[in-house]
Design an enzyme around this catalytic site. Structure first.
Site, PDB file in Angstrom:
ATOM      1  N   ASP A  85       0.851  -1.193   0.000  1.00 37.36           N
ATOM      2  CA  ASP A  85       0.000   0.000   0.000  1.00 37.36           C
ATOM      3  C   ASP A  85       0.883   1.238   0.000  1.00 37.36           C
ATOM      4  O   ASP A  85       1.807   1.346   0.808  1.00 37.36           O
ATOM      5  CB  ASP A  85      -0.921   0.011   1.216  1.00 37.36           C
ATOM      6  CG  ASP A  85      -1.965   1.102   1.067  1.00 37.36           C
ATOM      7  OD1 ASP A  85      -2.788   1.006   0.136  1.00 37.36           O
ATOM      8  OD2 ASP A  85      -1.936   2.075   1.842  1.00 37.36           O
ATOM      9  N   ASP A 113       4.328   0.184 -51.229  1.00 34.19           N
ATOM     10  CA  ASP A 113       3.576  -1.023 -50.858  1.00 34.19           C
ATOM     11  C   ASP A 113       2.571  -1.353 -51.959  1.00 34.19           C
ATOM     12  O   ASP A 113       2.397  -0.589 -52.919  1.00 34.19           O
ATOM     13  CB  ASP A 113       2.875  -0.835 -49.500  1.00 34.19           C
ATOM     14  CG  ASP A 113       2.833  -2.144 -48.706  1.00 34.19           C
ATOM     15  OD1 ASP A 113       2.566  -3.183 -49.326  1.00 34.19           O
ATOM     16  OD2 ASP A 113       3.066  -2.107 -47.494  1.00 34.19           O
ATOM     17  N   GLY A 117       3.257  -0.343 -55.594  1.00 31.32           N
ATOM     18  CA  GLY A 117       4.080  -1.264 -56.367  1.00 31.32           C
ATOM     19  C   GLY A 117       4.291  -2.547 -55.599  1.00 31.32           C
ATOM     20  O   GLY A 117       3.895  -2.657 -54.448  1.00 31.32           O
ATOM     21  N   ASP A 118       4.912  -3.499 -56.262  1.00 35.89           N
ATOM     22  CA  ASP A 118       5.161  -4.795 -55.643  1.00 35.89           C
ATOM     23  C   ASP A 118       6.668  -4.912 -55.404  1.00 35.89           C
ATOM     24  O   ASP A 118       7.440  -4.876 -56.365  1.00 35.89           O
ATOM     25  CB  ASP A 118       4.668  -5.896 -56.591  1.00 35.89           C
ATOM     26  CG  ASP A 118       4.800  -7.274 -55.979  1.00 35.89           C
ATOM     27  OD1 ASP A 118       5.749  -7.482 -55.189  1.00 35.89           O
ATOM     28  OD2 ASP A 118       3.954  -8.138 -56.289  1.00 35.89           O
ATOM     29  N   ARG A 127       8.488  -5.039 -42.381  1.00 34.39           N
ATOM     30  CA  ARG A 127       7.271  -5.834 -42.280  1.00 34.39           C
ATOM     31  C   ARG A 127       7.617  -7.298 -42.056  1.00 34.39           C
ATOM     32  O   ARG A 127       7.756  -8.061 -42.986  1.00 34.39           O
ATOM     33  CB  ARG A 127       6.419  -5.656 -43.531  1.00 34.39           C
ATOM     34  CG  ARG A 127       4.948  -5.779 -43.222  1.00 34.39           C
ATOM     35  CD  ARG A 127       4.176  -6.147 -44.444  1.00 34.39           C
ATOM     36  NE  ARG A 127       4.494  -7.507 -44.856  1.00 34.39           N
ATOM     37  CZ  ARG A 127       4.240  -7.976 -46.052  1.00 34.39           C
ATOM     38  NH1 ARG A 127       3.737  -7.220 -46.969  1.00 34.39           N
ATOM     39  NH2 ARG A 127       4.527  -9.230 -46.338  1.00 34.39           N
TER      40      ARG A 127
END
Ligand SMILES: Cc1cn([C@H]2C[C@H](O)[C@@H](COP(=O)(O)OP(=O)(O)OP(=O)(O)O)O2)c(=O)[nH]c1=O
Length: 595
Positions: free
Chosen positions: A88, A463, A489-490, A506
């Site tokens: 406490d 992305d 885009g990839d 990612r």
């Protein structure tokens, strides 16, 4: 790492923290102690004037909290604890005891009293040792307290109210939290800082050491339980033959032979039960419990039930579950969010994990229910559920399913990215770079943090078209918009935009090795000498090859984090040098390598 060997000696004991305080939980967790949390239901209403000193009051309250839990566990669940810890914390100034403010006015009164002055923070701590005598619970109590002196700056009215409106004072003794915003009010601290935060760890460890590792058998008599019980609590290895819950016990069977019984596997039982806690949290989030209780609202179960459109009985059950898990606090008027819930569980909180939680509830939960099939068939649940190849999934989150599914996945990724973006942006001095490209940068969370940290940096988020299309709903208003652009885009199929710094974050640690190699070759080709690659991922412990961020990989198909050496080998093989690693202490660490 455990510094005090005594912590290791408690490993086989059932240790319970009788407190809902997230701070206490965190402090003891960091010390490496293994324990359960069972918040006490003891109503803190002792008559302060009946105690000779403020700390005597704190100690007695701590004792009552711990004893209430010890008795409840013993009688209700027959799960007698070995050790129950109660604490406490109170603030005292000019003989007055300040506990948690009941409302904003009360917080104002407390804080204006503390303004410009020195005050004391006392934490009373009680360690209750429990044992069984037949069906009876026997307890032995060890108590102590710690005092820390804290001096506040003079606080202007404006500062006082700004602090009160932050909501931070409400669940803290004296109306402030030294470990958070309240730290700005403090000029000077004399004594143990953690004592102010709610738990005097150093004193606690010393007390345990006296108890469990006494220098001589009888050098500890005055402050601790009787010698017999101390013997009982010593090193577990020496305890065979003693009837102590949670230890190896030998019992004489009816036929007179001695049978040995293994210690109760508390950790295992917790694992078995673990999913229930998880589902309580996921359900409470789905039903918006933490939203109706946000901004310090205190509501009864019936009020909450009406707001979330659920049954009163069911809601009561759910709220109690959340309180047991340390997500809600019970008080006389009902329930309110703990600090943890306010910061991470309310939907509109800056660091809300609602998106990630929804993803877990709607998606990951299902995947795990199919674990058995995945194990039997040797496949990957993602593939089983979606009917697609795992490799495709890693390349293209759009393939996970519908637009709604993609949005859910982005929300989850966005929430997790928020947790580490700031630390990642500051892990290295990146001021030499003028342009950066975050490959698979999703909602742009890290990009915005980088732009904020480096006003001359232009960041491109690269992305998939579907992701870029949905990303604007995540853009923070008024943030470095001119510095951040989004390009569709990839990363595997298309040419990469030019940049001085490339970023991969990612889940590079969960990409299959060949996919990552392919990507690194591509980056290495376009990256000019002197330019660099920043990888955000967990860096594994060299020795144990584990990390706090490790995920149950079985359902993620391709496992692996990397050690510093692993990253170094990987990056050198792709023409990078000067590989540097910063452990951020968060979910993702940072690795920087120069081409
Ligand atoms: C002064 C101060 C207190 N506190 C907190 C520590 C405690 O959690 C709280 C004091 O209230 P307590 O009644 O000691 O504890 P609690 O109600 O949070 O939890 P429980 O009763 O279940 O054990 O104030 C801070 O977090 N920072 C501070 O700087």
């Amino acid at each position: 790492m455990v510094l005090y060997p005594v912590i290791g000696k408690l490993v086989h004991k059932r240790v319970v923290l009788a407190s809902a305080s997230p701070r206490r939980r965190e402090i003891l967790n960091q010390a490496g102690l293994r324990f359960e949390v069972v918040p006490s239901r003891f109503k803190e209403k002792l008559d302060k004037s009946s105690f000779p000193t403020p700390y005597a009051y704190a100690i007695e309250t701590a004792k009552q909290k711990a004893l209430e839990v010890a008795h409840r566990m013993h009688s209700k669940d027959s799960r007698t604890a070995d050790l129950v810890i109660g604490a406490d914390t109170i603030v005292t100034i000019a003989g007055l005891i300040l506990e948690k403010p009941v409302d904003k006015q009360d917080a104002y009164r407390m804080l204006s009293r503390l303004s410009g002055k020195e005050h004391s923070v006392f934490t009373g701590v009680t360690i209750v040792h429990c044992s069984r005598a037949g069906r009876q619970l026997q307890t032995e109590v060890l108590e102590f307290y710690e005092e820390t002196r804290v001096t506040f700056s003079e606080l202007s009215e404006e500062m006082l109210w700004a602090y009160i409106h932050s909501g931070e004072p409400m669940d803290k003794a004296g109306g402030y939290g030294i470990q958070a915003l309240g730290g700005m009010l403090v000029e000077h601290v004399r004594g143990d800082f953690l004592n102010v935060v709610g738990f005097p760890l150093n004193h606690f460890c010393k007390k345990l050491s006296q108890l469990y590792c006494p220098p001589t058998p009888d050098a500890h008599q005055e402050s601790i339980p009787a010698v017999g019980s101390v013997e009982k609590l010593r090193d577990p290895e020496t305890l065979t033959g003693q009837a102590n819950a949670g230890e190896g016990v030998q019992q004489t069977a009816c036929n007179g032979t001695v049978e040995s019984q293994p210690p109760c596997p508390w950790g295992l039982l917790d694992l078995i039960h673990g999913f229930k806690g998880s589902k309580v949290l996921l359900t409470a989030c789905k039903l918006k419990v933490f939203d109706v209780l946000k901004d310090g609202a205190v509501l009864s179960a019936a009020d909450v039930a009406a707001k979330i459109d659920a049954s009163v009985h069911g809601t009561e059950w759910l709220l109690e579950g959340c309180a047991e898990l340390g997500l809600l606090l019970r008080c006389a008027q009902g329930y309110r969010n703990t600090e943890l819930a306010s910061v991470f569980l309310a939907s509109d909180a800056e660091y809300s994990l609602q998106g990630f939680i929804t993803l877990c509830n709607n998606h990951t939960w299902d995947l795990f229910t199919h674990l058995e099939t995945a194990v039997r068939e040797g496949g990957d649940q993602l593939r089983l559920l979606s009917g697609r190849q795992t490799e495709d999934l890693f390349k293209d989150p759009v393939l996970i399913g519908s637009e709604e599914m993609l949005l859910q996945w982005m929300r989850g990724a966005h929430d997790l990215a928020k947790l580490s973006a700031q630390a990642l942006a500051k892990a290295f001095d990146l001021s030499r770079f003028k342009s950066a490209c975050h490959l698979g940068g999703c909602t742009g969370t890290l990009a915005y943090r980088l732009a904020q940290a480096y006003p001359h940096l232009q960041v491109t988020v690269f992305d998939l078209p579907k992701v870029i299309e949905l990303a604007p709903s995540f853009h923070p208003c008024g943030w470095q918009a001119a510095q951040v652009s989004f390009l569709a885009g990839d990363i595997f199929q298309d040419g990469l935009p030019e940049a001085e710094l490339y970023i991969l974050s990612r889940d590079p640690y969960s990409w299959p090795d060949d996919v990552l190699q392919q990507l690194l070759s591509k980056v290495s080709e376009i990256c000019k000498p002197g330019c660099a690659l920043l990888i955000a991922g967990p860096v594994l412990d060299e020795e144990r090859q584990t990390t706090r961020a490790q995920i149950p990989m079985l359902l993620r198909a391709h496992s692996g984090g990397r050690t510093t050496q692993g990253y170094e080998r990987l990056l050198r093989a792709h023409g990078f040098h000067d590989v540097r690693v910063v452990r951020t202490g968060g979910l993702l660490d940072a690795v920087l390598a120069t081409r």
